[in-house]
Motif scaffolding. Structure first.
Motif, short mmCIF file in Angstrom:
data_model
loop_
_atom_site.label_atom_id
_atom_site.label_comp_id
_atom_site.label_asym_id
_atom_site.label_seq_id
_atom_site.Cartn_x
_atom_site.Cartn_y
_atom_site.Cartn_z
N ALA A 90 -2.91 -6.48 -2.28
CA ALA A 90 -1.73 -5.63 -2.07
C ALA A 90 -0.52 -6.46 -1.68
N GLY A 91 -0.68 -7.36 -0.72
CA GLY A 91 0.45 -8.15 -0.25
C GLY A 91 1.02 -9.07 -1.32
N ILE A 92 0.15 -9.73 -2.07
CA ILE A 92 0.63 -10.63 -3.14
C ILE A 92 1.34 -9.84 -4.23
N THR A 93 0.75 -8.72 -4.64
CA THR A 93 1.38 -7.90 -5.68
C THR A 93 2.76 -7.42 -5.23
N LEU A 94 2.85 -6.92 -4.01
CA LEU A 94 4.12 -6.40 -3.52
C LEU A 94 5.15 -7.51 -3.39
N ALA A 95 4.75 -8.66 -2.86
CA ALA A 95 5.69 -9.77 -2.67
C ALA A 95 6.27 -10.24 -3.99
N LEU A 96 5.44 -10.38 -5.01
CA LEU A 96 5.94 -10.85 -6.30
C LEU A 96 6.82 -9.81 -6.98
N ARG A 97 6.48 -8.54 -6.82
CA ARG A 97 7.34 -7.49 -7.38
C ARG A 97 8.73 -7.51 -6.73
N LEU A 98 8.78 -7.58 -5.42
CA LEU A 98 10.06 -7.52 -4.72
C LEU A 98 10.87 -8.79 -4.93
N ASP A 156 3.90 8.56 5.83
CA ASP A 156 4.32 9.68 5.00
C ASP A 156 4.00 9.40 3.53
N GLN A 157 4.47 10.24 2.63
CA GLN A 157 4.11 10.09 1.22
C GLN A 157 4.70 8.84 0.59
N ASN A 158 5.64 8.18 1.28
CA ASN A 158 6.19 6.91 0.80
C ASN A 158 5.63 5.71 1.56
N CYS A 159 4.56 5.94 2.30
CA CYS A 159 3.85 4.88 3.04
C CYS A 159 4.63 4.37 4.25
N LYS A 160 5.65 5.11 4.68
CA LYS A 160 6.42 4.73 5.87
C LYS A 160 5.77 5.31 7.12
N VAL A 161 5.63 4.50 8.16
CA VAL A 161 5.00 4.94 9.40
C VAL A 161 5.85 6.01 10.05
N PHE A 162 5.24 7.14 10.39
CA PHE A 162 5.95 8.22 11.06
C PHE A 162 6.60 7.71 12.35
N GLY A 163 7.85 8.08 12.56
CA GLY A 163 8.57 7.69 13.77
C GLY A 163 9.30 6.37 13.63
N THR A 164 9.25 5.74 12.46
CA THR A 164 9.98 4.50 12.22
C THR A 164 10.84 4.65 10.97
N ASN A 165 11.83 3.77 10.86
CA ASN A 165 12.73 3.81 9.70
C ASN A 165 12.52 2.67 8.71
N ASN A 166 11.73 1.65 9.10
CA ASN A 166 11.61 0.49 8.20
C ASN A 166 10.24 -0.19 8.27
N LEU A 167 9.22 0.55 8.69
CA LEU A 167 7.87 -0.02 8.75
C LEU A 167 6.96 0.74 7.80
N TYR A 168 6.33 0.01 6.89
CA TYR A 168 5.48 0.59 5.86
C TYR A 168 4.09 -0.02 5.93
N VAL A 169 3.15 0.69 5.35
CA VAL A 169 1.77 0.21 5.26
C VAL A 169 1.30 0.39 3.83
N THR A 170 0.60 -0.60 3.29
CA THR A 170 0.02 -0.44 1.97
C THR A 170 -1.43 -0.92 1.99
N TYR A 229 9.52 2.25 -4.92
CA TYR A 229 10.28 3.01 -3.91
C TYR A 229 11.17 2.08 -3.10
N LEU A 230 10.64 0.94 -2.66
CA LEU A 230 11.43 0.02 -1.84
C LEU A 230 12.58 -0.57 -2.63
N ASN A 231 12.35 -0.91 -3.89
CA ASN A 231 13.45 -1.41 -4.73
C ASN A 231 14.55 -0.36 -4.85
N HIS A 232 14.14 0.90 -5.01
CA HIS A 232 15.14 1.97 -5.11
C HIS A 232 15.89 2.15 -3.79
N GLN A 233 15.17 2.08 -2.67
CA GLN A 233 15.80 2.25 -1.37
C GLN A 233 16.82 1.16 -1.07
#
Length: 493
Positions: A25-33, A434-448, A475-479
């Protein structure tokens, strides 16, 4: 560029994205971003190869079923893909439409959200795009089971496949031996302002970024959140909250033994529950594999004994076949094993202990439990598979007594498929992200990764977790705004 944090601590002042964990997950996400022009740092706690001093940080205690959590994970570049067997089976629409048993909801996203990223995930895993997921044997003539279907990745070893891209992608910094030991949360802004990283001598510094993503697996993702004092102080993580809860595994159950009728193929057979079975029995899904233990020679007394039991069973009606299935006492030709879905269960959870590891982080205890609904799933699958064997003339099954008598203790093994603990939901009452993988109660922390799975299904988790990771990358690219003109060499959808 890949750098060793033990000797090269030349971090940038600020990144667009900070990703913790360099597995699939981490390698895939890092290369995409990074491929879209963002400044990305990818942090891996281990080195390039296996090392006991790093692996030992995966030790957990256990008060429930034994999941062998240290042995079934790998803590170095590429993560657990370094010993992944490669099996891939797609999730199906009913994984997203059928609610799990118990008091927790299922997925808050539609199946189409996963399906659109299937071709890209298959390409990443070196699966042929034009052949489909193949059935491996003939099916029962049954409304309850179909022949299982899957493909095998070579398997893909992420550190090896993407070594050049990790080392040469512009804007991407990869640090090995760089351990995240804290998440610094600012309650006033609702943002993670930095992660604290450490080498193995406990030299620490802070990494700042606009967005932070945890990609360290189901156990460590929850552990990172639980260890953050600032998240706890802000009430984002609470002792009675959902972080660490609903740990799920695929259940490996020795259902029993079987005898094949003369003339039947000696090949292994695999079957998978149909939706009709799941609905009728209020069951989880499951794979059942019938594998030969050894060839049983049919001569002398063995031939007479085997023929006696086969003739006796053939004369019995269906009800008597089930009784026979439960009672006959021959070791048989082979064994029935499973990969059964476990339902999300709040009591199956990770929690912090007072003991700290060599880097100063509190360790976790895993209390892995089965719910009564899980026992009923195992019972239903066992009885119905045994009935299908008998009714279709394939052979006869002796179930382990604990399969159909749920009052007896059951031998349960793990499949090294750690899921849940930061599950996806519509609100913090039912999950962590949430449905975008963002931790509830935070604005910039995600989990995958598989920790966000709302339900487990009975498909191996590597391909689905990549589908979710690709969805998160979009989603992150769009944000963050328009892509900045470059694409990574990770296959595009």
């Amino acid at each position: 560029m890949i750098k060793d944090y033990q000797t090269q601590k030349d971090l940038r002042d600020h990144y667009d994205f900070c990703i913790v964990g360099a597995g699939p997950a981490g390698i895939t996400l890092a290369l995409r971003l990074a491929g879209n022009g963002w400044r990305v740092v990818l942090l891996e706690g281990g080195g390039r190869e296996y090392a006991p001093y790093s692996q030992s940080l995966y030790k957990t205690s256990s008060t429930g079923l034994e999941a062998y959590t240290e042995e079934t994970r790998l803590r170095y570049l590429g993560g657990t893909s370094n010993h992944w067997a490669g099996r891939c089976r797609p999730l199906v629409p009913s994984d997203f439409t059928l609610a799990p048993q118990g008091d927790l909801p299922g997925w808050p996203i539609a199946f189409s959200e996963m399906e659109r990223n299937l071709p890209a995930a298959m390409a990443i895993l070196d699966l042929p795009l034009d052949s489909g997921f193949k059935t491996v044997n003939a099916a029962f003539n049954s409304d309850e089971f179909e022949a299982d279907r899957f493909l095998l990745s070579p398997p893909t070893r992420f550190a090896q496949k993407y070594a050049k891209e990790l080392d040469e992608t512009e804007g991407l910094d990869v640090f090995i031996n760089c351990n995240c030991v804290d998440l610094d949360f600012d309650k006033d802004t609702g943002r993670i302002v930095a992660v604290v990283v450490s080498d193995y001598e406990r030299n620490q510094e802070r990494i700042s970024a606009k967005q932070f993503i945890l990609a360290t697996g189901a156990i460590e993702n929850a552990r990172q959140l639980l260890n953050s004092q600032s998240l706890a102080a802000a009430g984002v993580v609470t002792e009675d909250g959902m972080v660490g809860r609903c740990f799920m595994e695929h259940l490996n159950i020795a259902l029993g033994n079987f005898i094949l009728n003369d003339g039947e193929s000696r090949e292994s057979r695999q079957f998978f529950t149909k939706d009709a079975f799941v609905i009728e029995h209020h069951s989880g899904k499951g794979n059942v594999t019938a594998s030969l233990v050894s060839h049983v020679e049919t001569y002398g007394r063995m031939a007479a004994i085997k023929g006696f039991f086969e003739n006796l069973a053939c004369k019995a009606g269906v009800a008597h076949k089930i009784e026979f299935i439960a009672k006959f006492n021959c070791p048989g030709d082979g064994e029935l094993a499973t990969m059964i879905e476990q339902f999300p269960n709040r009591k199956s959870r990770l929690s912090l202990t007072e003991e700290r590891d060599e880097l100063g982080m509190r360790k976790v205890n895993l209390n892995w439990e089965l719910a009564p609904e899980d026992r009923e799933t195992i019972k239903s699958i066992g009885l119905e598979v045994a009935k299908c064997f008998a009714e279709e003339g394939l052979g006869y099954v002796k179930l382990d007594e604990a399969v159909y008598d749920v009052s007896l203790p059951l031998r349960v093994g793990p499949h090294a498929h750690h899921m849940g603990t930061t599950r996806m939901a519509t609100s913090p009452e039912f999950g962590v992200v949430d449905q975008n993988c963002k931790v509830f109660g935070t604005n910039n922390l995600y989990v995958t990764g598989s920790s966000v799975f709302a339900t487990a299904g009975a498909s191996n988790p590597t391909m689905p977790l990549l589908q979710l990771t690709l969805r998160l990358a979009d989603y992150l690219n769009h944000q963050m705004g328009p892509a900045q003109g470059r694409y990574s060499s990770v296959e595009q959808s």
